[in-house]
Design a protein around this motif. Structure first.
Motif, short mmCIF file in Angstrom:
data_model
loop_
_atom_site.label_atom_id
_atom_site.label_comp_id
_atom_site.label_asym_id
_atom_site.label_seq_id
_atom_site.Cartn_x
_atom_site.Cartn_y
_atom_site.Cartn_z
N ASN B 261 -3.26 18.25 -14.02
CA ASN B 261 -2.66 17.84 -12.75
C ASN B 261 -2.79 16.34 -12.54
N LEU B 262 -3.93 15.81 -12.95
CA LEU B 262 -4.14 14.37 -12.83
C LEU B 262 -3.03 13.63 -13.57
N LEU B 263 -2.77 14.05 -14.79
CA LEU B 263 -1.74 13.37 -15.59
C LEU B 263 -0.35 13.56 -15.00
N LEU B 264 -0.09 14.74 -14.47
CA LEU B 264 1.21 14.97 -13.86
C LEU B 264 1.43 14.05 -12.66
N ASN B 265 0.40 13.98 -11.80
CA ASN B 265 0.53 13.15 -10.62
C ASN B 265 0.60 11.67 -10.95
N LEU B 266 -0.12 11.29 -11.99
CA LEU B 266 -0.12 9.89 -12.42
C LEU B 266 1.28 9.44 -12.81
N THR B 267 2.02 10.36 -13.41
CA THR B 267 3.34 10.01 -13.93
C THR B 267 4.48 10.41 -12.99
N SER B 268 4.14 11.03 -11.85
CA SER B 268 5.20 11.56 -10.98
C SER B 268 6.13 10.46 -10.47
N SER B 269 5.55 9.32 -10.09
CA SER B 269 6.40 8.28 -9.52
C SER B 269 7.28 7.61 -10.55
N SER B 270 6.91 7.70 -11.83
CA SER B 270 7.82 7.11 -12.81
C SER B 270 8.87 8.12 -13.25
N ARG B 271 8.61 9.42 -12.98
CA ARG B 271 9.62 10.42 -13.34
C ARG B 271 10.58 10.70 -12.19
N PHE B 272 10.05 10.85 -10.99
CA PHE B 272 10.87 11.25 -9.85
C PHE B 272 11.10 10.09 -8.90
N GLU B 273 12.10 10.25 -8.02
CA GLU B 273 12.43 9.15 -7.13
C GLU B 273 11.53 9.15 -5.88
N GLY B 274 11.53 8.00 -5.22
CA GLY B 274 10.71 7.86 -4.03
C GLY B 274 11.03 6.54 -3.36
N SER B 275 10.47 6.30 -2.17
CA SER B 275 10.82 5.07 -1.46
C SER B 275 10.01 3.88 -1.96
N LEU B 276 8.92 4.12 -2.68
CA LEU B 276 8.18 3.01 -3.26
C LEU B 276 7.65 3.48 -4.62
N ASN B 277 8.43 3.18 -5.65
CA ASN B 277 8.09 3.68 -6.97
C ASN B 277 6.91 2.97 -7.59
N MET B 278 6.23 3.67 -8.48
CA MET B 278 5.15 3.04 -9.23
C MET B 278 5.25 3.46 -10.68
N ASP B 279 5.56 2.51 -11.50
CA ASP B 279 5.70 2.79 -12.92
C ASP B 279 4.34 2.68 -13.59
N LEU B 280 4.23 3.19 -14.81
CA LEU B 280 2.93 3.19 -15.48
C LEU B 280 2.41 1.78 -15.75
N ASN B 281 3.33 0.86 -16.04
CA ASN B 281 2.85 -0.50 -16.32
C ASN B 281 2.28 -1.17 -15.07
N GLU B 282 2.62 -0.61 -13.88
CA GLU B 282 2.07 -1.17 -12.66
C GLU B 282 0.62 -0.76 -12.44
N ILE B 283 0.24 0.34 -13.07
CA ILE B 283 -1.13 0.82 -12.90
C ILE B 283 -2.08 -0.20 -13.51
N SER B 284 -1.80 -0.58 -14.74
CA SER B 284 -2.64 -1.54 -15.42
C SER B 284 -2.59 -2.89 -14.71
N MET B 285 -1.41 -3.31 -14.31
CA MET B 285 -1.22 -4.61 -13.66
C MET B 285 -2.05 -4.74 -12.41
N ASN B 286 -2.08 -3.69 -11.59
CA ASN B 286 -2.75 -3.76 -10.31
C ASN B 286 -4.22 -3.39 -10.34
N LEU B 287 -4.60 -2.54 -11.29
CA LEU B 287 -5.96 -2.01 -11.25
C LEU B 287 -6.90 -2.62 -12.28
#
Lengths: 351, 508
Positions: B261-287
């Motif tokens: 579930n962790l992995l699913l949720n981590l990738t949900s914003s790069s797979r599905f649409e939303g009002s503020l998307n978060m791609d995987l490369n943003e995880i590393s960039m911000n964290l």
């Protein structure tokens, strides 16, 4: 005279959609609170500035949609088409597969040069459609990677390619408490670069708009859609056709023309000259009377100073800097940007 | 849209991986009603026809996971291939052996690494070639054993060498204190050095935490309190996991589900649409503010689902509070009492920006953030909720609370390793006259020595592997020590008054 709107990144595209949607609704509004003839002139003027007519008679927005990943553009194109009232041009968009990762350096130094030719060609094709170009309105956020980095790069390019056109950037100022952790770096880099190439920056602060939604509009669960619609309404009211100074019954030909008025930008003015009024008899968006205020004042000093301060604090510890140097933005570049902005802050302070 | 590839290594890695694929299919099935192969599916799945050729658009024919399955024993992978997910995996994506790595990092890394390097590179290249834009590798493995730990980290190196532009996200299961593999501290510390040097981002997981969470869920189900029934289709408690079930003491299926579930949720914003998307490369960039500090503590809510659908804002706020509670963290850690370097909130479902802002305002006064990142929040809004929930929250924290886990690991390593320095001179003992008392003393000494010899013997198992030397151990523990020291330096700043840096002085 036409305005080319360039929608950049998720924010730019989401807001851009709302702007055109608002203007289209306003266009078809029969309740103009003015005479029928007046209404017709207004409608024609608005259409000329922001829409094209194609064979199907559905207005086509004079806009270009640019993003480095496809999801938002797909959504935006679909929403517009489904509305039935207007749409985007078939070939008016450019997107790639992988976003800019909230990285200004990636947007500016990687995506920019890589897609420069394609994007400039797209713009060129659009501009060639018009008899006369009034200028560009670029909608972008400062916090992310595409709107901010690619936006800065593109504005520079537009300045070089169209030296006589008016370039206005609609800059979305992020919420103070985090949408993006490196938003202050991205903002500092964006503003310092835009300062050199843009003619005017029209700033929309998320925090302020949020308060409007909460306090004035009483929305309980405020979504980005609500925020974007308020911004779109503000933009629409500023861009709506207004009377030109020569003839009070003739709509100003250039919607961006008012912004060229030097009176907006000088610091030594008589108070009586300092207030420019652009009038129109026709109501906007069902409001019987409305006023939009665009000001060049010290209002932005505090937010600007705050952003520079936070970015500087972070820079002093060198946090996240490796993410930027990876793509060619060095510490030197950061320092240059800080210097530019400190000068602006000081200039406003001195007024 | 970019694609991701999952590389699952070893028993643990493959069991979790299998859970992930099962849940991913269910999630897409519930969202994708028309059966069209869309961009969201494309992220993790290929669409192939009956001959195995890729189809890029149109109706779904046969979905194949973008995965490479590697294990040096056959058991787990064979079970997967006989289970309900057998058609999801391409037979060309597997690498197995029969002998296993004997819970020995050196065997996994040095022996199997060099033996299988070419095959591994070939399989990875094939999987990469099926992607038109490969963005990320997800490596799933455990740290305590031999294959996941040794061969897994060897593969991490290979990924960096062969695909330097592609992000490397590693989900690592750390051994608990009572782990029945005696050499797990050696394996974990040796593997950690590789994670320090070659991973972009690591999500550490501890079995103890997963076990506690699952126990709490069971308690909730059995408590019979009104309004606390667990939703039927909730992916959190779904028991199947795609593997033929075994009778087991520990509820590994449920524990693996949480990680999936962790992995699913981590990738949900790069797979599905939303009002503020978060791609995987943003995880590393911000964290990841500094390259070495890339360990992210994760927490997932809700885990105990409430039955009603229209959850009013008060309950929504409870979800945010829970994410910061130590009971919901996937490692034994308490982020609230440590120092945050950065925090990301990935929200799914019917949640709006005002809800997030209200909760950040509410919670931030009870959290400690580092001086140069006082407002260090990254947020994302994905419109599509997980199956069985109306909304969910995944919190990722770069927080010094990982330090105790690493220190504990180092201590366990040293307890084992330092024993080799205690070498008793048995011969001199023998030359003296032995009284009964001395004899008893000597016998008890022999018993201790046997334990020492046993641990020495374990070390010997490592050192006899080609190219494995003492220096591998010392370098590994030194790498871990230096990482712990970095967290120490940050912790020292916690609670200190914040001084604003002096700004540039500009003369106009």
């Amino acid at each position: 005279m036409s305005v080319v709107t360039v929608q950049l990144g998720q924010c730019g595209n989401q807001i851009g959609y709302e702007v055109f949607d608002t203007m289209c609704r306003d266009l078809h509004n029969t309740q103009g609170f003015c005479s029928k003839r007046e209404n017709e002139i207004y409608q024609a003027s608005c259409k000329e500035h922001f829409f094209n007519e194609d064979k199907s008679e559905v207005p086509v927005a004079r806009a270009l949609l640019i993003d480095m990943e496809p999801k938002v553009i797909s959504q935006t194109l679909l929403k517009a088409a489904h509305s039935g009232r207007w749409k985007y041009g078939q070939h008016s968009h450019f997107c790639q597969r992988q976003g800019s990762g909230n990285n200004w350096a990636y947007g500016y130094s990687v995506h920019g040069p890589k897609h420069e030719e394609s994007i400039m060609n797209l713009i060129q094709r659009e501009v060639e459609e018009y008899d006369s170009l009034s200028g560009f309105s670029i909608i972008m956020s400062m916090a992310g990677g595409t709107g901010s980095g690619l936006g800065a790069f593109l504005t520079q390019n537009l300045r070089d390619a169209y030296p006589n056109s008016f370039i206005m950037n609609q800059v979305i100022w992020p919420y103070g408490t985090g949408e993006v952790i490196v938003q202050n770096y991205n903002s500092v880099l964006t503003l310092s670069h835009l300062y050199r190439s843009s003619d005017a920056l029209l700033v929309h602060e998320n925090d302020v708009v949020h308060k409007i939604c909460a306090k004035l509009m009483n929305i309980k669960q405020i979504s980005f859609r609500d925020v974007n619609q308020v911004i779109a309404h503000q933009l629409g009211s500023v861009f709506q056709p207004t009377y030109s100074s020569e003839d009070s019954f003739q709509y100003r030909r250039n919607p961006l023309g008012g912004f060229k008025d030097p009176a907006l930008y000088t610091s030594w003015l008589q108070p009586s000259d300092a207030f420019c009024e652009w009038r129109t008899h026709r109501a906007f968006n069902k409001y019987e009377k409305s006023a939009a205020l665009v000001s060049n004042s010290q209002f932005l000093l505090k937010p600007l100073d705050t952003i520079v301060g936070k970015a500087w604090n972070m820079f002093a510890s060198k946090a996240y800097v490796h993410q930027y140097t990876k793509f060619g933005i060095e510490e030197e570049d950061f320092l240059d940007s800080f210097t530019v902005l400190e000068q602006i802050v000081a200039s406003y302070c001195n007024l | 849209m970019a694609q991701s590839v999952v590389v699952q290594v070893g028993q643990c890695g493959n069991q979790i991986g299998c859970c992930f694929w099962d849940l991913a299919l269910r999630e897409h099935a519930s969202v994708n009603k028309k059966g069209i192969y869309d961009d969201a599916l494309k992220n993790f799945f290929r669409n192939v026809d009956t001959r195995g050729t890729g189809i890029s658009k149109g109706r779904i024919c046969s979905l194949k996971a973008r995965a490479v399955l590697i294990d040096m024993e056959e058991g787990v992978v064979n079970e997967i291939l006989q289970g309900p997910l057998k058609d999801v995996f391409d037979s060309k994506q597997l690498i197995t052996n029969v002998s296993g790595s004997g819970n020995n990092w050196a065997v996994g890394y040095k022996v199997f690494g060099s033996q299988y390097r070419d095959q591994i590179v070939e399989k990875l290249r094939q999987t990469a070639e099926h992607c038109d834009c490969l963005q990320c590798f997800f490596l799933i493995h455990s740290m305590g054993g031999g294959t996941g730990s040794g061969l897994g980290t060897f593969i991490l190196n290979v990924l960096e060498d062969e695909f330097p532009e592609v992000y490397r996200f590693v989900t690592s299961v750390f051994p608990s204190g009572e782990d029945d593999v005696i050499t797990s501290p050696y394996n974990s510390v040796l593997a950690m050095k590789e994670l320090n040097e070659h991973a972009d981002c690591v999500l550490p997981i501890e079995n103890e935490s997963l076990f506690d969470i699952v126990s709490k869920i069971n308690q909730m189900i059995n408590s019979g309190k009104p309004g606390t029934t667990v939703k039927q289709q909730s992916l959190v408690t779904l028991n199947e996991g795609g593997i033929k079930k075994k009778l087991d003491e520990k509820p590994f299926d449920k524990m693996n589900n949480i990680v999936a579930n962790l992995l699913l949720n981590l990738t949900s914003s790069s797979r599905f649409e939303g009002s503020l998307n978060m791609d995987l490369n943003e995880i590393s960039m911000n964290l990841v503010p500094f390259p070495q500090l890339h360990y992210l503590v994760s927490s997932l809510t809700p885990l105990y689902t409430l039955a009603d659908v229209n959850i009013p804002p008060r309950r929504l706020d409870q979800m945010f509070s829970d994410a910061f509670s130590k009971d919901y963290q996937l490692i034994q850690a308490d982020p609230k009492h440590s120092l945050y370097l950065a925090c990301a909130l990935l929200v799914r479902g019917n949640v709006q920006i005002s809800d997030i802002r209200r909760n950040i305002e509410r919670l931030k006064s009870s959290l400690h953030f580092v001086s140069w990142n006082q407002e260090g929040w990254k947020t994302s809004l994905c419109s599509v909720p997980p199956v069985g929930h109306s909304h969910s929250l995944l919190a990722l924290a770069n927080n010094t609370c990982v330090k105790p886990t690493f220190m504990e690991l180092k201590n366990r390593f040293l307890r084992l390793y330092k024993k080799k320095a205690c070498v008793f001179d048995i011969t001199s003992f023998m030359e003296r006259n032995l009284s009964v008392r001395s004899l008893l003393k000597f016998l008890s000494f022999l018993v201790c020595q046997a334990a020492l010899w046993e641990s020495l013997a374990h070390l010997h198992h490592y050192l006899q592997v080609d190219r494995m030397e003492d220096s591998c151990f010392t370098e590994a523990v030194s790498s871990l020590s230096s990482l712990i020291e970095k967290y120490n330096e940050l912790d020292v700043t916690k609670g200190l008054p914040i001084h604003e840096q002096v700004r540039l002085n500009i003369v106009i």
